[in-house]
Write a protein that holds these residues in place. Sequence first.
Motif, mmCIF file in Angstrom:
data_model
loop_
_atom_site.group_PDB
_atom_site.id
_atom_site.type_symbol
_atom_site.label_atom_id
_atom_site.label_comp_id
_atom_site.label_asym_id
_atom_site.label_seq_id
_atom_site.Cartn_x
_atom_site.Cartn_y
_atom_site.Cartn_z
ATOM 1 N N PHE A 63 -13.832 26.766 -4.872
ATOM 2 C CA PHE A 63 -15.103 27.128 -5.331
ATOM 3 C C PHE A 63 -15.078 28.175 -4.448
ATOM 4 N N LEU A 64 -16.246 29.611 -4.547
ATOM 5 C CA LEU A 64 -16.600 30.637 -4.046
ATOM 6 C C LEU A 64 -18.414 30.284 -3.890
ATOM 7 N N GLU A 65 -18.540 30.992 -2.891
ATOM 8 C CA GLU A 65 -19.775 31.885 -2.953
ATOM 9 C C GLU A 65 -20.226 33.028 -2.805
ATOM 10 N N ILE A 66 -21.343 33.338 -3.287
ATOM 11 C CA ILE A 66 -20.840 34.544 -3.004
ATOM 12 C C ILE A 66 -22.568 35.378 -2.730
ATOM 13 N N TRP A 67 -22.783 35.943 -1.949
ATOM 14 C CA TRP A 67 -23.700 37.148 -1.197
ATOM 15 C C TRP A 67 -23.335 38.677 -1.256
ATOM 16 N N GLY A 68 -24.425 39.387 -1.456
ATOM 17 C CA GLY A 68 -24.753 40.858 -1.813
ATOM 18 C C GLY A 68 -26.113 40.950 -1.914
ATOM 19 N N PRO A 69 -26.063 42.471 -1.122
ATOM 20 C CA PRO A 69 -27.568 43.297 -1.298
ATOM 21 C C PRO A 69 -27.801 43.908 -2.749
ATOM 22 N N ASP A 70 -29.158 44.268 -3.138
ATOM 23 C CA ASP A 70 -29.103 44.668 -4.544
ATOM 24 C C ASP A 70 -28.568 46.408 -4.494
ATOM 25 N N SER A 71 -28.889 47.361 -5.288
ATOM 26 C CA SER A 71 -27.703 48.633 -4.972
ATOM 27 C C SER A 71 -28.786 49.337 -4.143
ATOM 28 N N GLU A 72 -29.619 48.996 -3.640
ATOM 29 C CA GLU A 72 -30.476 50.139 -3.136
ATOM 30 C C GLU A 72 -29.707 49.882 -1.251
ATOM 31 N N GLY A 73 -28.696 48.176 -1.276
ATOM 32 C CA GLY A 73 -28.206 47.663 0.125
ATOM 33 C C GLY A 73 -29.206 47.282 0.958
ATOM 34 N N GLU A 74 -30.561 47.025 -0.200
ATOM 35 C CA GLU A 74 -31.516 45.164 0.786
ATOM 36 C C GLU A 74 -31.093 44.075 0.164
#
Length: 200
Positions: A63-74
């Motif tokens: 099971f994976l949880e993934i986080w990331g910013p938007d394409s502007e790095g926000e």
Amino acid sequence: MTKIDTTDPANVLPTPSHTVGPFYGYALPFPGGADIAPAGAAHQVVVRGYVYDGAGTPLPDAFLEIWGPDSEGELPRVDGSIRRDPATGGYLGRNGVEFTGWGRSQTDADGHWYVRTLAPGARGANAPYLSVCVFARGLLVHLFTRIYFEGDPALATDPLLSRLAPDRRDTLIAKRQGDGTYRFDIRLQGEGETVFLEFT
């Protein structure tokens, strides 16, 4: 009827082996969990791969949880990844409009997982990456890693990647596939073990 002397060690059978839990398939996955980017959003990226154990066997219950910013790095400041139906209390999934930057992906019976999100923008001196938390049977403590993207010129100067030997660095870089997706396999142990991070 024959009685067995259970005080004699020769007559005592071992307890059957049992897979170490906990098991993450109940209550944690939700509809659309791996589809973080709203449908039709620009700058989408799909990352897919497998989770392998130390013997190289794909895990069907990771099971994976993934986080990331938007394409502007926000970093997104909106919630709404997991919405509930007020009548039934069941999961409705995402609202399909807002980008929350967070999702959950469970491996299937073949150990395969995927996520569809926005291609992350750079933050500070770091090359763009997604943060990943890995849960799997036998892991008493979850693991943290990152997904960087092949071909990004900022990989050469990323502070974390710069401290790693080339073969170890490579375990953090998703490879572009012919269909435009990226492949990122997670190896929990053994040859080619993924680099995992420790936060103190």
